[in-house]
Design a protein around this motif. Structure first.
Motif, mmCIF file in Angstrom:
data_model
loop_
_atom_site.group_PDB
_atom_site.id
_atom_site.type_symbol
_atom_site.label_atom_id
_atom_site.label_comp_id
_atom_site.label_asym_id
_atom_site.label_seq_id
_atom_site.Cartn_x
_atom_site.Cartn_y
_atom_site.Cartn_z
ATOM 1 N N TYR A 788 0.838 -1.189 0.000
ATOM 2 C CA TYR A 788 0.000 0.000 0.000
ATOM 3 C C TYR A 788 0.880 1.249 0.000
ATOM 4 N N PHE A 789 0.523 2.248 -0.796
ATOM 5 C CA PHE A 789 1.269 3.507 -0.829
ATOM 6 C C PHE A 789 0.273 4.663 -0.983
ATOM 7 N N PRO A 790 0.667 5.887 -0.650
ATOM 8 C CA PRO A 790 -0.264 7.020 -0.697
ATOM 9 C C PRO A 790 -0.722 7.319 -2.123
ATOM 10 N N THR A 791 -1.990 7.656 -2.258
ATOM 11 C CA THR A 791 -2.501 8.123 -3.543
ATOM 12 C C THR A 791 -1.987 9.538 -3.797
ATOM 13 N N GLY A 792 -2.224 10.038 -4.980
ATOM 14 C CA GLY A 792 -1.758 11.377 -5.324
ATOM 15 C C GLY A 792 -2.517 12.481 -4.641
ATOM 16 N N TYR A 793 -3.552 12.151 -3.893
ATOM 17 C CA TYR A 793 -4.352 13.162 -3.191
ATOM 18 C C TYR A 793 -4.404 12.883 -1.693
ATOM 19 N N ASP A 794 -3.423 12.142 -1.202
ATOM 20 C CA ASP A 794 -3.348 11.826 0.233
ATOM 21 C C ASP A 794 -2.765 13.033 0.983
ATOM 22 N N LYS A 795 -3.547 13.618 1.882
ATOM 23 C CA LYS A 795 -3.104 14.761 2.690
ATOM 24 C C LYS A 795 -3.491 14.482 4.141
#
Length: 922
Positions: A788-795
């Motif tokens: 699992y890795f952060p999406t491009g809109y993970d804030k």
């Protein structure tokens, strides 16, 4: 004796005696007036009544002169509101009244019962003394049919709450009785339905900016009560939300925010615009990506997972001017409801949220208008009646002249470029009668901009349009059942082009079209139980790309990606059950059946090999409207509320949602390169399951402060992402560059809001994570080792606050503060040489973040006086966007220049931008 003499005199004065007959009279659904004439002509009976009492009354009765007269007459009138008093051959008809020759209290003395044991609600006197000088609040109003009165039973009161001067509906007015406490709110048409015990009741009505009022009622059975409210001039000086102050703890709905025009007074006017959607971005769980963004992210969801509806029809691109403004003219709107969790079963098609936006109902009494003039935009709205008792209309529009803003910014890709937009909305509304109303809404918006250069894309011309037309018929079957029937059409067109080199000049057109039919029913069983059910049908077609040459010198050949279309049918049913004041439960199910339709060509790939151009072995052709693939499944919705006490409650919810249309978005560019695609044989629908739990508390004074804490967890199937080096533009085999995998998001939302007093506003903190896993069977389908890795809109961290301080009734100042963790990005970590070419070696996807986002906006409003008899009311709005001039980074990119890796950042508006706007209403 005097009463009997008086009644006899009235009857003798009105009629003469008739000869008695001895034959029978047969009647089958005849008017009561005809029946009375037949009885009088065949007997010596004479009737006295008011003509309007019996107009339209039908009876069906076999009448025999030889049978008991009073028994037959009682049966004849049993299904009407009429009663009678017989005195010899004279019959007096009464409208919902009863002459009691010996009251109940007299009978109690004769039977030796205690007077104290009588229920005062059982003592109903036929002749009630009326004082014509009493106001409407002091006059006793009878509801229902007196003959249907049953002590101890409950009846339903329904009707409309309207503004007395204009006749406009008053939505979200609070209608309730205090003992036993029972309440409800009006919908956007001003309609309410309330189930109360029979007998004497006081019903109270409250609404923002309206004078509170009450009505004294005698409730016999189900009936109608319409109420007119007067505008409260004092309430115009402040924002008072008392009518819904307890809604956050009493309603079973969670994750829902209502935004009304008065809420926009609290938020600074960004670049002179009061924007309802931008107000939504200041609430908990709603994350704004920043200038140049393609949308907003809610609870870890992508921008395309938000459904925007205008009067029930979808809007696909909701941004003007690089995300600074929404496409909705707030002057023409009556309100917006935002659902982030516990999404009602009537909504479907998106995973994360629903923005249900309603245009305002035009004024029925007089012409009204509103507008504003500023350095960036100007707007105007006009509404009013067309002719007496005819339809009403509303029309509004906005336009921009962007040179002021573009010349204010420095070191931005937008400087020295041309940007413009305009939008128009129109509505016709007609109340045919008390049970039927129709409305038609039309909307059009256009954006265009030319860039002298775009850092990442080789295009110069951009434009897009939204088109919408929807018609709605609302029908009230009775006090318990009402329905909305709607037909709608939406269209979104997006165009990009290049014209710097005449021989390479081209234009690419994209588009989405949707036609829909829906029928929604609302069945109010009782104060404890309410059903909603209906059916929605949607036909969607997508144009993924048509490339055409522009100009006579162009060498570009015409080409196109095949169109896509799909048909979705979705019946739904839900029920709200409140067995007690402490507990409410709402559950429902929506069945989504999506058919992928031809014509189309479906590529086939060899088994055991990755989906890429090298493994393609052929294709299957499908004819027009032939079913290519079918995806279906239930969407369950469940929410509940338990009140801990009068000021606090806990709530929990679960909902499953499905999405069959997907936005392929290049977020690295400020150009909105939107590419919508439908689910097909290779792209599966996205499915999300969300669980939420929340605690809600009101406190301080008269519950002026609202506090809430919500925790959520969302599991997503088939979340879309891209392969390394994916080329999305004009890709005829888009599945070769797409990846789908599981995703998850979770977080906590904390909110504190104060809605009245000199100091108002709110502060929100959101901790939110959004993760995706891409772990396929082949190397190019595995990203970041399959973890699992952060999406491009993970804030993860997002803080926003809005503070409004009212120095005087005419002078207010507002401050808007936004802080957000920087979005993920991928940085180069080295370089390598391949076949004489030097290339960059990148880190794992989204392993780094751009700098955090921070912005402060200031707004000052100076209002004119609030005198009612003025030609126009006006106020001045001063605002400074990005007060501190922070150079917030939108995106980063890297280049190899002379053997050295150089990084660049892109900022859209790195300087403070002051504006002043003159607003007026009349």
């Amino acid at each position: 004796m005097n009463k009997l003499l008086l009644l006899s005199f009235i009857c003798l004065f009105s009629y003469s005696l008739r000869a008695q007959g001895d034959r029978s009279v047969k009647s089958d659904s005849v008017s009561l007036s005809e029946m009375i004439q037949v009885i009088e002509s065949n007997s010596n009976k004479m009737f006295s009544y008011k003509k309007e009492w019996i107009e339209g009354v039908k009876v069906a009765q076999s009448w025999s002169i030889e049978d008991d007269f009073e028994s037959q007459l009682e049966q004849l009138l049993s299904h009407t509101r009429l009663t009678f008093y017989a005195m010899g051959d004279y019959v007096i008809l009464l409208n919902n009244k009863e002459i009691i020759s010996e009251p109940l209290i007299v009978n109690s003395f004769k039977e030796g019962r205690e007077v104290d044991g009588l229920n005062s609600e059982e003592i109903v006197f036929a002749q009630e003394k009326r004082n014509k000088d009493l106001g409407v609040e002091e006059t006793l109003i009878e509801i229902g049919n007196r003959k249907l009165y049953v002590n101890g039973e409950r009846s339903t009161i329904a009707g409309y709450v309207l503004e007395s001067e204009s006749g406009d509906p008053v939505p979200d007015a609070y209608v309730y009785i205090e003992s036993p406490f029972t309440g409800t709110t009006t919908d956007e048409e001003g309609f309410y339905s309330l189930n109360v015990p029979n007998g004497r009741r006081n019903i109270l009505i409250q609404s923002v900016n309206m004078k509170n009022t009450y009505r004294k009622l005698m409730v016999y059975s189900d009936g109608r009560l319409d109420v007119n409210l007067q505008v409260d001039v004092i309430a115009l000086n402040s924002v008072v939300v008392s009518a819904e102050r307890e809604a956050n703890t009493k309603s079973p709905q969670m994750g829902m925010t209502k935004i009304k025009p008065e809420n926009m007074k609290i938020v600074p006017a960004l670049l002179g615009e009061k924007d309802m959607v931008k107000v939504a971005t200041t609430t908990a769980g709603v994350q704004y990506l920043g200038e140049g963004s393609a949308g907003i992210n809610i609870r870890g969801g992508k921008a395309d997972q938000n459904l925007f509806l205008l009067d029930g029809a979808p809007v696909y691109n909701t941004n003007h001017f690089f995300g600074f403004f929404s496409v909705f003219n707030s002057e023409a709107l009556s309100g917006m409801e935002l659902y982030k969790s516990a999404i009602p079963a009537e909504y479907g098609g998106r995973l994360s949220s629903v923005f249900d936006i309603s245009s305002k109902k035009p004024s029925q009494e007089k012409f009204k208008g509103a507008g504003g003039i500023g350095p960036v935009t100007s707007k105007f709205m006009l509404e009013g009646p067309t002719f007496k008792n005819g339809p009403t209309f509303m029309v509004g529009g906005r336009a921009t002249y962007s040179d002021y803003v573009l010349n204010k910014i420095k070191d931005s890709p937008l400087k020295n470029n041309d940007v413009s937009f305009y939008d128009v909305i129109a509505k016709i509304d007609h109340d045919i009668n008390d049970n039927n109303s129709v409305s038609v809404t039309g909307y059009f918006s256009h954006d265009s901009f030319q860039l002298s250069s775009d850092t990442l894309l080789s295009y110069t011309d951009f434009s897009y349009q939204n088109k919408l037309l929807t018609a709605n018929w609302r029908h009230v079957f009775n006090d318990r059942l009402q329905a909305d029937f709607q037909v709608g059409y939406s269209q979104y067109d997006y165009n990009i082009g290049y014209d710097l080199l005449p021989t390479q000049a081209f234009r690419i057109d994209y588009g989405v079209k949707q036609s829909q039919l829906s029928a929604k029913f609302d069945y109010f069983v009782s104060e404890k139980l309410n059903y909603k059910f209906g059916l929605q049908a949607k036909h969607t077609s997508v144009t993924p790309g048509v490339k055409t040459p522009t100009g006579s010198e162009s060498l570009i050949l015409r080409d196109e990606v095949g169109d896509e279309q799909g048909l979705e049918l979705a019946p739904y049913v839900s029920a709200l059950y409140s067995p007690s004041d402490k507990i409410s439960v709402e559950g429902g199910v929506r069945l989504s059946v999506f058919n992928v339709l031809g014509p189309g060509e479906v590529n086939q790939y060899a088994e055991g090999l990755p989906i890429d151009p090298n493994s393609r072995i052929g294709s299957n052709e499908y004819g027009n409207n032939e079913i290519i693939e079918t995806y279906w499944g239930p969407e369950f919705r469940l929410s509940s509320r338990y009140s801990l006490n009068q000021t606090s409650s806990v709530k929990a919810s679960y909902n499953r949602t499905r999405q069959n249309i997907h936005l392929l978005l290049n977020s690295a560019s400020i150009a909105p390169t939107d590419m919508w695609r439908l689910s097909n044989a290779h792209i599966k629908p996205q499915i999300a399951d969300q669980f939420s739990v929340g605690y809600y508390k009101n406190f301080y004074g008269k519950h002026m402060v609202e506090a809430s804490a919500e925790v959520y967890y969302k599991q997503i199937q088939n979340l879309l992402d891209f392969k390394v080096g994916a080329d999305l533009q004009f890709n005829k085999a888009i599945e070769t560059d797409l990846l789908q995998g599981p995703g998850k998001s979770y977080g906590v939302e904390l909110s504190l809001r104060k809605s009245s007093g000199w100091l108002t506003g709110w502060v929100n903190y959101t901790y939110s994570r959004s993760l995706i896993q891409l772990d396929g069977d082949f190397p190019d389908e595995i990203i970041n080792g399959g973890n699992y890795f952060p999406t491009g809109y993970d804030k993860p961290h997002y803080i926003n606050s809005v503070t409004n301080y009212k120095f005087t009734r005419r002078f207010t100042m507002t401050l808007n503060v936004v802080y957000a963790t920087g979005i993920p990005t991928t940085y180069p970590t080295g370089k390598y040489n391949y076949q004489g070419s030097e290339n960059l070696l990148y880190s794992e996807r989204n392993a780094y973040r751009i700098p955090d986002y921070f912005r402060v906006d200031l707004g000052i409003n100076i209002e004119g006086n609030h005198k009612i008899k003025k030609l126009a009311h006006s106020f001045w709005s001063f605002s400074v966007y990005n007060l501190l001039g922070r150079d917030n980074v939108y995106s980063t990119f890297f280049r190899v220049e002379e053997g050295e890796v150089k990084g660049y950042k892109m900022s859209v508006f790195p300087t403070p931008i002051p504006t002043i706007t003159y607003n007026f209403t009349f």
